[in-house]
Structures are given as C-alpha cells and as structure tokens.
Design a protein around this motif. Sequence first.
Motif, PDB file in Angstrom:
ATOM      1  N   SER A 147       0.833  -1.206   0.000  1.00  0.00           N
ATOM      2  CA  SER A 147       0.000   0.000   0.000  1.00  0.00           C
ATOM      3  C   SER A 147       0.869   1.258   0.000  1.00  0.00           C
ATOM      4  O   SER A 147       0.578   2.228  -0.700  1.00  0.00           O
ATOM      5  CB  SER A 147      -0.925  -0.002   1.222  1.00  0.00           C
ATOM      6  OG  SER A 147      -1.820  -1.094   1.171  1.00  0.00           O
ATOM      7  N   THR A 183       2.272   1.919  -3.453  1.00  0.00           N
ATOM      8  CA  THR A 183       1.283   2.514  -4.351  1.00  0.00           C
ATOM      9  C   THR A 183       1.190   4.020  -4.134  1.00  0.00           C
ATOM     10  O   THR A 183       1.113   4.801  -5.094  1.00  0.00           O
ATOM     11  CB  THR A 183      -0.090   1.859  -4.124  1.00  0.00           C
ATOM     12  OG1 THR A 183       0.021   0.443  -4.272  1.00  0.00           O
ATOM     13  CG2 THR A 183      -1.113   2.385  -5.119  1.00  0.00           C
ATOM     14  N   TYR A 232       4.458   5.618  -5.484  1.00  0.00           N
ATOM     15  CA  TYR A 232       4.463   5.693  -6.951  1.00  0.00           C
ATOM     16  C   TYR A 232       3.575   6.834  -7.435  1.00  0.00           C
ATOM     17  O   TYR A 232       3.956   7.614  -8.321  1.00  0.00           O
ATOM     18  CB  TYR A 232       3.989   4.377  -7.569  1.00  0.00           C
ATOM     19  CG  TYR A 232       3.889   4.489  -9.075  1.00  0.00           C
ATOM     20  CD1 TYR A 232       4.984   4.228  -9.881  1.00  0.00           C
ATOM     21  CD2 TYR A 232       2.710   4.923  -9.688  1.00  0.00           C
ATOM     22  CE1 TYR A 232       4.924   4.390 -11.254  1.00  0.00           C
ATOM     23  CE2 TYR A 232       2.628   5.092 -11.058  1.00  0.00           C
ATOM     24  CZ  TYR A 232       3.745   4.817 -11.838  1.00  0.00           C
ATOM     25  OH  TYR A 232       3.684   4.991 -13.188  1.00  0.00           O
ATOM     26  N   THR A 233       2.376   6.932  -6.868  1.00  0.00           N
ATOM     27  CA  THR A 233       1.434   7.956  -7.321  1.00  0.00           C
ATOM     28  C   THR A 233       2.001   9.359  -7.109  1.00  0.00           C
ATOM     29  O   THR A 233       1.929  10.224  -8.000  1.00  0.00           O
ATOM     30  CB  THR A 233       0.101   7.809  -6.570  1.00  0.00           C
ATOM     31  OG1 THR A 233      -0.405   6.475  -6.749  1.00  0.00           O
ATOM     32  CG2 THR A 233      -0.926   8.796  -7.085  1.00  0.00           C
ATOM     33  N   GLY A 257       3.389   1.748 -14.012  1.00  0.00           N
ATOM     34  CA  GLY A 257       2.331   2.309 -13.187  1.00  0.00           C
ATOM     35  C   GLY A 257       0.951   2.051 -13.755  1.00  0.00           C
ATOM     36  O   GLY A 257       0.001   1.774 -13.015  1.00  0.00           O
ATOM     37  N   CYS A 283       0.364  -1.767 -13.013  1.00  0.00           N
ATOM     38  CA  CYS A 283       0.324  -2.177 -11.604  1.00  0.00           C
ATOM     39  C   CYS A 283      -0.625  -1.318 -10.771  1.00  0.00           C
ATOM     40  O   CYS A 283      -1.525  -1.840 -10.103  1.00  0.00           O
ATOM     41  CB  CYS A 283       1.731  -2.147 -11.015  1.00  0.00           C
ATOM     42  SG  CYS A 283       2.886  -3.255 -11.853  1.00  0.00           S
ATOM     43  N   THR A 284      -0.450   0.001 -10.816  1.00  0.00           N
ATOM     44  CA  THR A 284      -1.362   0.875 -10.080  1.00  0.00           C
ATOM     45  C   THR A 284      -2.765   0.823 -10.677  1.00  0.00           C
ATOM     46  O   THR A 284      -3.763   0.778  -9.950  1.00  0.00           O
ATOM     47  CB  THR A 284      -0.841   2.319 -10.086  1.00  0.00           C
ATOM     48  OG1 THR A 284       0.513   2.329  -9.622  1.00  0.00           O
ATOM     49  CG2 THR A 284      -1.681   3.201  -9.189  1.00  0.00           C
ATOM     50  N   TRP A 338      -4.336  -2.460  -9.706  1.00  0.00           N
ATOM     51  CA  TRP A 338      -4.798  -2.430  -8.317  1.00  0.00           C
ATOM     52  C   TRP A 338      -6.099  -1.629  -8.201  1.00  0.00           C
ATOM     53  O   TRP A 338      -7.072  -2.092  -7.579  1.00  0.00           O
ATOM     54  CB  TRP A 338      -3.727  -1.794  -7.422  1.00  0.00           C
ATOM     55  CG  TRP A 338      -4.240  -1.470  -6.054  1.00  0.00           C
ATOM     56  CD1 TRP A 338      -4.406  -2.335  -5.001  1.00  0.00           C
ATOM     57  CD2 TRP A 338      -4.687  -0.182  -5.586  1.00  0.00           C
ATOM     58  NE1 TRP A 338      -4.910  -1.665  -3.914  1.00  0.00           N
ATOM     59  CE2 TRP A 338      -5.098  -0.347  -4.243  1.00  0.00           C
ATOM     60  CE3 TRP A 338      -4.767   1.074  -6.174  1.00  0.00           C
ATOM     61  CZ2 TRP A 338      -5.587   0.716  -3.484  1.00  0.00           C
ATOM     62  CZ3 TRP A 338      -5.258   2.125  -5.418  1.00  0.00           C
ATOM     63  CH2 TRP A 338      -5.660   1.944  -4.092  1.00  0.00           C
ATOM     64  N   ALA A 339      -6.143  -0.449  -8.797  1.00  0.00           N
ATOM     65  CA  ALA A 339      -7.323   0.411  -8.677  1.00  0.00           C
ATOM     66  C   ALA A 339      -8.556  -0.241  -9.296  1.00  0.00           C
ATOM     67  O   ALA A 339      -9.649  -0.224  -8.701  1.00  0.00           O
ATOM     68  CB  ALA A 339      -7.045   1.765  -9.333  1.00  0.00           C
ATOM     69  N   GLN A 352      -0.271  -4.839  -6.636  1.00  0.00           N
ATOM     70  CA  GLN A 352       0.551  -4.043  -5.729  1.00  0.00           C
ATOM     71  C   GLN A 352       1.897  -4.710  -5.466  1.00  0.00           C
ATOM     72  O   GLN A 352       2.928  -4.038  -5.377  1.00  0.00           O
ATOM     73  CB  GLN A 352      -0.184  -3.846  -4.403  1.00  0.00           C
ATOM     74  CG  GLN A 352      -1.192  -2.717  -4.413  1.00  0.00           C
ATOM     75  CD  GLN A 352      -1.670  -2.395  -3.014  1.00  0.00           C
ATOM     76  OE1 GLN A 352      -1.912  -3.282  -2.208  1.00  0.00           O
ATOM     77  NE2 GLN A 352      -1.813  -1.123  -2.718  1.00  0.00           N
ATOM     78  N   LEU A 392       4.248  -4.009  -8.151  1.00  0.00           N
ATOM     79  CA  LEU A 392       4.719  -2.628  -8.140  1.00  0.00           C
ATOM     80  C   LEU A 392       5.801  -2.392  -7.092  1.00  0.00           C
ATOM     81  O   LEU A 392       6.699  -1.564  -7.291  1.00  0.00           O
ATOM     82  CB  LEU A 392       3.540  -1.686  -7.889  1.00  0.00           C
ATOM     83  CG  LEU A 392       3.839  -0.189  -7.880  1.00  0.00           C
ATOM     84  CD1 LEU A 392       4.286   0.276  -9.267  1.00  0.00           C
ATOM     85  CD2 LEU A 392       2.618   0.603  -7.422  1.00  0.00           C
TER      86      LEU A 392
END
Length: 715
Positions: free
Chosen positions: A573, A576, A579-580, A609, A612-613, A616-617, A642, A645
Amino acid sequence: MGSHSTGLEETLGVLPSWLFCKMLRFLKRPLVVTVDINLNLVALTGLGLLTRLWQLSYPRAVVFDEVYYGQYISFYMKRIFFLDDSGPPFGHMLLALGGWLGGFDGNFLWNRIGAEYSSNVPIWSLRLLPALAGALSVPMAYQIVLELHFSHGAAIGAALLMLIENALITQSRLMLLESILIFFNLLAVLSYLKFFNSQTHSPFSVHWWLWLLLTGVSCSCAVGIKYMGIFTYLLVLGIAAVHAWNLIGDQTLSNMRVLSHLLARIVALLVVPVFLYLLFFYVHLMLLYRSGPHDQIMSSAFQASLEGGLARITQGQPLEVAFGSQVTLKSVSGKPLPCWLHSHKNTYPMIYENGRGSSHQQQVTCYPFKDINNWWIVKDPGRHDVAAPLSPHSQEVSCYIDYNISMPAQNLWKLDIVNRESNRDTWKTILSEVRFVHVNTSAILKLSGAHLPDWGFRQLEVVGEKLSPGYHESMVWNVEEHRYGKSHEQKERELELHSPTQLDISRNLSFMARFSELQWKMLTLKNEDLEHQYSSTPLEWLTLDTNIAYWLHPRTSAQIHLLGNIVIWTSASLATVVYTLLFFWYLLRRRRSICDLPEDAWSRWVLAGALCTGGWALNYLPFFLMERVLFLYHYLPALTFQILLLPIVLQHASDHLCRSQLQRNVFSALVVAWYSSACHVSNMLRPLTYGDTSLSPGELRALRWKDSWDILIRK
C-alpha cells in the motif's frame, strides 16, 4: 545413346541426386539442440510448487467455501443443471475437471464446513488446479517485471513476495477460484507485454500472433472464472487502446499496415474473447443436461429443454392453446419466487386490516408449488372496482362460483402475446409469453410480489395493475402445463388432468436463447444474505483489519485462516502511494520542461504504473459500489498488482533517488532487512496458513496482533 538410371536412383524415384547428397552430409553430423534455461525461473517455479503442493490433501475435510464449490462439482459429475450467481461457469468446470481426473463420482454430501471427506473424494486432485495456478503465478510475476524492462533483482523480488505471501498460499491450496483468477490475470498481462515488446522488431511474426492471441484467451478465461476478471480485461484493453492510438500516429507505417494492426487487435482482443466466453457456456449447458434443484429459477421453456423434471411432466402436451384448453399459468418474472396463478375456495376477508372492504369472493393468488388449484380453463366468450388487499392502487383479482356458466363482461380478459413475431402467431404452450388485460377496466394481471397475511396462507398477491407505465415481466405469464379438456364437470376435469395426453411438441431452445436467459439470471439474481460472520469492508482490507477462519481441527487447536502477511500488505500500500506521488511530481516537472528521467526510463515508469497501479485500482475500487457480501479474498487480485509494483518502486528509488554509492548501499541493506522481516512474519503465520500445527492458547494469543483478528481458541 539412351540414358540409364542407377539402382540407387531408381530407388529414390524423382529425388534429385544433389538433395540426396545433402541428406547424407546432414546424417553424418550430430543433431544438436541448444536450449537456454533461466535457472532463476526454474528455481522460482520449484519453490512455488513446493509451497502450494506440500501436503495438499490436508486437511481432509471441507474448508470454508469448498462446501459450495464441491456441490457444483458433484452436479457436473452427475450432469445436473445448476445456477451460480457468483460468476460464469469456466472456473467451476476447471474444478470439476480436477474431480473428473481423480475419478470422482459426485457422491458426497457437501452439507457443512468441517465435514470429513469420504474415501471416494479425490481431494488432492480437486485441489490440484488451484494449487498449480498459485504456484505458476510466482514465476509469472518474475517474467512480468522483466518484460517491463526492470532488473533481475526486482523481478526476483516480486516473485519472492508472491511466494511467501500467506493469504495467497492459503487461497491456492484449497478448492477455490481466486488463485486461478489471479493466474489468468497475470497471464493476460504477461502475454500483452511480450506481444508489445515484439512489436518493434517482429510484427506479424508467429510469436507476435501467439502472444496477442494468448492475451485475448487469458482475458476471456479470467472473465469466465469470475466477473471480477473483467477489471483486468478492461485494464489490458485500455493500455492496448493507447498503444493502438500511438500506432495510428506513426507516419512510418502505411495506411494498410496500420489497418492490419488494428484488425489484428480487434480480432484477438475482442472477437476471440467473446467467442471463448460463449464457448464456456456452450460446454456448460452441454454437460448439464439433466433437471436439478435450480430449475425453478429458469423459464418454463428452459426447464422443458432439460432431461427429467418439467420435461417429464409436459411430455406429450399439445402446442396450441385453444378454447376448452386446461392450462397452468406461470409468472415469467420468477420474483420473489417462481409461482403459478392459483385460486382456492377461501375468500377474501370482508374487511382488510386497514379497514378497507373487499369483494369477499374467492382469492386469486400466485402459489409457489404444483397444485390442482393452479389449473384454469380457457373459455369462449357493471363496473366492479375493488382495491387489492396489499396494493390499494391496484384492483383486487377474484373468482366466484357461477353455476350457470355465464360470462359477464367483468369476467373477460383479453390475451396479449408479448413475444409474438407476427400477427398470425397463435398462443403456444410454454413458448408464448402473454399478458391478460381486463376488458372492463384495462387493468393488467400482475404479480405484485407481496406475501398475503395468514388469511391468504402467505401466498403471493396477484393484482389488476391500472397505473402501469409499460411492459414489466411481473405482468407476463406463460402456459406451462396444458391439456385439451373435454368435460365441464369438476370431477371429470380432475380425472382428465391425471390422464396422459396424446400429442407431443419439440421445444428445444437454441443455444443463444438458453445462453441469454442463463446470463441474465446470473446477473440479476440477488443473494439475500447481506451479512456474514467474516464479511468485511474494502477499507478493512487495506490495513488487514480482518481475517477469515477457514477451518478448525475437530480435536486439536490446529486451524487455517485467510490472513495476509502484514509486512507485505502495508509495504504494498505504501509503494502505491509513493508511486502515485512520484508520478505526479515527475509529470508536473516535465510540464515545466524539467526531465528528471531519461525518456526510456520515463516510458518504463509510466507503463509499469499503468499496469500495476491501474490493475490495483480497477480490481479494488469497484467494490465500494457493490451491494453484496464481501470477504478478504476479494482483495487478492488487487494485491497481486501491488506486489508487482513494490520491487519496481524500490529499484526506482535505488537507481534515481539515491544520489551516492553510500546511499545505495544503505538503501540495499534496509531492503534486505525489510524482506527478512517479511519472511519472519510469513514463518510465524505458517501454522495458520497450513493448519498442520497445534498451538497452545498462549501461542494463539501471541499471533493475535490485532484485536479484530478472530483467532479461535478452544476452551
């Protein structure tokens, strides 16, 4: 002089001598095959198999949702139709394949969690495919990170995190579907990356087509296992659409070349998945051809297409309904229960509970069981408006005894065939969906769905709907059972109903008709259970504030829990979030023409991203909108993205954020310490992951790191 062939040439026929010489030279050389073996991949695969297959038959008892999936496997073994609203049939068929390979005959009563399996249940075989899927997800994580062009160290890190994550181990060692779903999610991502990476140097080659088609196949399989698979499918489609858009702008490609690329992607990523999805249902319906306990959910036409059940009851029925026909009328909606239009000698009360008066005539209801009072006669051809008992805005529908067989206008109903294809269509048994419109008032006969009080025997209310805005399935009925009647006397009519009929009709539905109905039922069927002892909310998943007790040994304290590795979950978490933040920071600086990363590193960072992101989303956020019982295992597909990532962010921090060699060395030492702590936690939770160790009450309390964790302690 004539030419003469040697004996050898005669033997060879038309084979040229030069070709024969080349063959001789080839045979004189040793045949050498060179194979590149990635030992990292081999080792990771071996470790994955070891952690997932070790003592796979333990416990030899029903564990949590095995109680549900086991029932469906038994139905497959016995070819009995069933309906599961949790997802399409491909996952169930894979589990049933394991049972078939193990020689399972379907004879086991899946009635409770913890029940001991009998000797005829090949539990190792039934759990094998989920375990293999979980094991192979480990090397696939390694390959995905490599295909994103990150280092072997980051790839091995992703694989090792997948390897030791306790919840993934637990879920893949049981007869459940999440590990298979995760496998096809990762396979879809890996296949697309391999296809994308081969785009620049070998488009339209064999392996280019192979990876592109495998992407579509994997996406279809993911959706075919659980509807959650559509999130990863949308992820792949979105990234493919962006890449296709960039391809259209490539001026080095001709128009025909661009069109060929687009058509290839449309076929592989849209046409092939749709075809395979239909194929799953085709095989499902072909295998399940016998009547079963879920028949009543389906339409009469669907039920009549199954062997036994309604098909046995309706065999020999006449097709066309005519004056004098004796029929039963079933509500097409089937909500809240499948039921048949019904009347009995009991009358409506003189005064309803709210003080309103009634007609005090015979009750007309919808009854969810077969009964002699479900039969009606189709006859050849004042204002009377009383409100329905539970629906005052609608008319009461009643019957009364008329010994003179008269037909006043208030008793007349006009037939409206809803699904007629032409004006010449006649009213047909089972096939026709009809509405009954009251001649005097234009009210439509409708199943309100409300349960009548005790004076109505808790049967379902039927009303005359005057305020209907338009078509609704609760107003539609179909003839299920049908006889041509000859007598007008009640006793003689009842005898006719028990006598065989002479005519027969074929009501075999097309595959598309059965698929459409089954798919619609699966999407609209709602589970009334909105609470469960181990249900949880999406916010609880992020912080691992919940667990699920899967199994408890009947005599010792050994137990299995779905419980994640808290170090990995928290770190994933955090990665994530990091990365964001970094992505938007870089994006803002690039907007001001400050490029912190080289173009190739930026492209890798963005694609990683997005996969992977974004993965996840898409696999997590939709659960906030779902009105259904949710469990911790619903988060596992999002968690895998995640985990992919996490090592990517760590490598990025080492390569681009650590400014000196000393900083890199310190950072590497911290990463080693962090991973060691994750391994330590995994080992501590191992008794709850495998359930093969009996712990003392004190040891169990020591593992209850959060008050919300439900660790079972025998008193």
